[in-house]
Design an enzyme around this catalytic site. Structure first.
Site, PDB file in Angstrom:
ATOM      1  N   THR A  16     -12.994   3.133   3.276  1.00 14.37           N
ATOM      2  CA  THR A  16     -12.734   4.152   2.125  1.00 14.37           C
ATOM      3  C   THR A  16     -13.129   3.797   0.946  1.00 14.37           C
ATOM      4  O   THR A  16     -13.089   2.521   0.594  1.00 14.37           O
ATOM      5  CB  THR A  16     -11.126   4.448   1.869  1.00 14.37           C
ATOM      6  OG1 THR A  16     -10.566   4.652   3.149  1.00 14.37           O
ATOM      7  CG2 THR A  16     -10.695   5.287   0.972  1.00 14.37           C
ATOM      8  N   GLY A  17     -13.476   4.530  -0.270  1.00 18.31           N
ATOM      9  CA  GLY A  17     -14.217   4.300  -1.379  1.00 18.31           C
ATOM     10  C   GLY A  17     -15.384   4.674  -1.683  1.00 18.31           C
ATOM     11  O   GLY A  17     -16.221   5.384  -0.774  1.00 18.31           O
ATOM     12  N   SER A  18     -15.938   4.470  -2.712  1.00 15.51           N
ATOM     13  CA  SER A  18     -17.214   5.174  -3.245  1.00 15.51           C
ATOM     14  C   SER A  18     -18.396   4.429  -2.646  1.00 15.51           C
ATOM     15  O   SER A  18     -19.544   5.224  -2.184  1.00 15.51           O
ATOM     16  CB  SER A  18     -17.527   4.946  -4.502  1.00 15.51           C
ATOM     17  OG  SER A  18     -17.152   3.798  -5.265  1.00 15.51           O
ATOM     18  N   THR A  19     -18.427   2.972  -2.187  1.00 15.19           N
ATOM     19  CA  THR A  19     -19.387   2.522  -1.722  1.00 15.19           C
ATOM     20  C   THR A  19     -19.457   2.779  -0.073  1.00 15.19           C
ATOM     21  O   THR A  19     -20.636   3.213   0.523  1.00 15.19           O
ATOM     22  CB  THR A  19     -19.190   0.813  -1.555  1.00 15.19           C
ATOM     23  OG1 THR A  19     -18.759   0.355  -2.954  1.00 15.19           O
ATOM     24  CG2 THR A  19     -20.303   0.119  -1.271  1.00 15.19           C
ATOM     25  N   ALA A  40     -14.632  -3.355  -0.850  1.00 16.67           N
ATOM     26  CA  ALA A  40     -13.666  -4.320  -1.548  1.00 16.67           C
ATOM     27  C   ALA A  40     -13.672  -4.198  -2.922  1.00 16.67           C
ATOM     28  O   ALA A  40     -14.452  -3.722  -3.615  1.00 16.67           O
ATOM     29  CB  ALA A  40     -13.676  -5.806  -1.016  1.00 16.67           C
ATOM     30  N   ASP A  41     -12.472  -4.826  -3.465  1.00 14.98           N
ATOM     31  CA  ASP A  41     -12.194  -4.661  -5.235  1.00 14.98           C
ATOM     32  C   ASP A  41     -12.492  -6.374  -5.373  1.00 14.98           C
ATOM     33  O   ASP A  41     -13.037  -6.312  -6.737  1.00 14.98           O
ATOM     34  CB  ASP A  41     -10.701  -4.311  -5.382  1.00 14.98           C
ATOM     35  CG  ASP A  41     -10.483  -2.985  -5.014  1.00 14.98           C
ATOM     36  OD1 ASP A  41     -11.079  -1.982  -5.480  1.00 14.98           O
ATOM     37  OD2 ASP A  41      -9.540  -2.794  -4.100  1.00 14.98           O
ATOM     38  N   LYS A  93      -8.197  -5.651  -1.505  1.00 12.46           N
ATOM     39  CA  LYS A  93      -8.528  -4.255  -1.240  1.00 12.46           C
ATOM     40  C   LYS A  93      -7.336  -3.530  -1.539  1.00 12.46           C
ATOM     41  O   LYS A  93      -6.266  -3.833  -1.814  1.00 12.46           O
ATOM     42  CB  LYS A  93      -8.896  -4.145   0.275  1.00 12.46           C
ATOM     43  CG  LYS A  93     -10.369  -4.691   0.593  1.00 12.46           C
ATOM     44  CD  LYS A  93     -10.630  -4.524   2.167  1.00 12.46           C
ATOM     45  CE  LYS A  93     -10.525  -3.313   2.633  1.00 12.46           C
ATOM     46  NZ  LYS A  93     -11.347  -2.265   1.781  1.00 12.46           N
ATOM     47  N   GLY A 153      -7.631  -0.517  -3.857  1.00 11.54           N
ATOM     48  CA  GLY A 153      -7.822  -0.117  -5.189  1.00 11.54           C
ATOM     49  C   GLY A 153      -7.961   1.446  -4.707  1.00 11.54           C
ATOM     50  O   GLY A 153      -7.489   2.351  -6.021  1.00 11.54           O
ATOM     51  N   GLU A 183      -6.565   0.448   6.346  1.00 13.28           N
ATOM     52  CA  GLU A 183      -8.005  -0.517   6.402  1.00 13.28           C
ATOM     53  C   GLU A 183      -7.733  -1.724   7.038  1.00 13.28           C
ATOM     54  O   GLU A 183      -8.324  -2.252   7.767  1.00 13.28           O
ATOM     55  CB  GLU A 183      -8.230  -0.690   4.712  1.00 13.28           C
ATOM     56  CG  GLU A 183      -8.783   0.639   4.100  1.00 13.28           C
ATOM     57  CD  GLU A 183      -9.253   0.291   2.662  1.00 13.28           C
ATOM     58  OE1 GLU A 183      -9.921   1.171   1.987  1.00 13.28           O
ATOM     59  OE2 GLU A 183      -8.643  -0.786   2.163  1.00 13.28           O
TER      60      GLU A 183
HETATM   61  C1  5RP Z   1      -9.664   1.323  -1.135  1.00 10.50           C
HETATM   62  C2  5RP Z   1     -10.526   0.050  -1.016  1.00 10.50           C
HETATM   63  C3  5RP Z   1     -11.839   0.069  -1.443  1.00 10.50           C
HETATM   64  O1  5RP Z   1     -12.565  -0.311  -0.415  1.00 10.50           O
HETATM   65  C4  5RP Z   1     -12.112  -0.545  -2.639  1.00 10.50           C
HETATM   66  O2  5RP Z   1     -11.348   0.001  -3.679  1.00 10.50           O
HETATM   67  C5  5RP Z   1     -13.563  -0.682  -3.189  1.00 10.50           C
HETATM   68  O3  5RP Z   1     -13.823   0.836  -3.592  1.00 10.50           O
HETATM   69  P1  5RP Z   1     -15.259   1.166  -4.385  1.00 10.50           P
HETATM   70  O4  5RP Z   1     -16.206   1.063  -3.019  1.00 10.50           O
HETATM   71  O5  5RP Z   1     -15.014   2.623  -4.679  1.00 10.50           O
HETATM   72  O6  5RP Z   1     -15.596   0.271  -5.320  1.00 10.50           O
HETATM   73  O7  5RP Z   1     -10.075  -0.924  -0.608  1.00 10.50           O
HETATM   74  O8  5RP Z   1      -8.336   1.145  -0.710  1.00 10.50           O
END
Ligand code: 5RP
Length: 218
Positions: free
Chosen positions: A33-36, A88-89, A99, A101, A108
């Site tokens: 999950t997330g933008s990446t 990951a954060d 993780k 965020g 996950e």
């Molecule tokens: C979601 C996560 C994401 O992997 C993490 O927040 C990174 O997000 P992004 O790719 O948007 O920077 O752990 O729960």
């Protein structure tokens, strides 16, 4: 290079190496999950013939996968997965992560535990020597929020309730500020003992197997 371009590059690199060119043939892929990861999901369109289905860590990723014509399975119907790709954060030199965020940490962690290979895709801003600058997310049962927060204060952390956020599992998130996490496995183990904690956003007992930063694999 901008942060977004570096995320996109990491996603392209992972998709090419681990889905396009890799040993991944007609399997079920774990997707985080997330933008990446959103960039990664978009990349998967060109490798659709190699993907039987996906297991996803959030409703948001499931919806994006389905829009691209990729079936999304319940993990119980999928069994063990060859590959899990997620962002990951924070990431330390031992591939241990913070993780959550995006509030999807519990699913996950479950999908990572069910996968043989966990490929983590990040941009360089996520790399740290010691975890903890990014507030550590902890998913809690709502009625235990204050109980867990008091335990965290006793452990020297500063808990902040992520007000207004309910996870896909119907729970709440506490973000813990002020910890320099010298022993991630020890802290993960200790926090897991607190009654009311559903999941800790430290991925230390089961770190990533591979980390891709932009187009570099470490
Ligand atoms: C979601 C996560 C994401 O992997 C993490 O927040 C990174 O997000 P992004 O790719 O948007 O920077 O752990 O729960």
């Amino acid at each position: 290079m901008s942060q977004d371009n570096e995320k996109r590059l990491a996603a392209e690199t992972a998709a090419l190496k681990y889905v396009g060119n890799g040993a991944f043939k007609g399997g079920i892929i774990g997707v985080g999950t997330g933008s990446t990861v959103n960039f990664f999901i978009d990349e998967l369109t060109q490798y659709r013939d190699k993907i039987k289905a996906a297991v996803s860590s959030s409703e948001a990723s499931s919806e994006r996968l389905r829009k691209l014509g990729i079936d999304v399975l319940d993990l119980n119907a999928a069994g063990r997965l060859d590959l899990y790709v997620d962002g990951a954060d924070e990431c330390d030199p031992h591939k241990r992560l913070i993780k959550g965020g995006g509030a999807a940490l519990t699913r996950e962690k479950i999908v990572a535990a069910a996968s043989d290979k966990f490929v983590c895709i990040i941009d360089a801003t996520k790399q740290v020597d010691v975890l903890g600058k990014f507030p550590l997310p902890i998913e809690v049962i709502p009625m235990a929020r204050s109980l867990v927060a008091r335990e965290i204060v006793a452990m020297g952390g500063q808990p902040v309730w992520r007000d207004g956020v309910t996870t896909d599992n119907g729970n709440w998130i506490i973000d813990v500020h002020g910890w320099r996490i010298a022993d991630p496995v020890g802290l993960e183990t200790k926090l897991n003992q607190i009654t009311g904690v559903v999941c800790v956003g430290l991925f230390a007992s089961r770190p990533a197997d591979v980390v891709i930063v932009g187009n570099r694999e470490i």
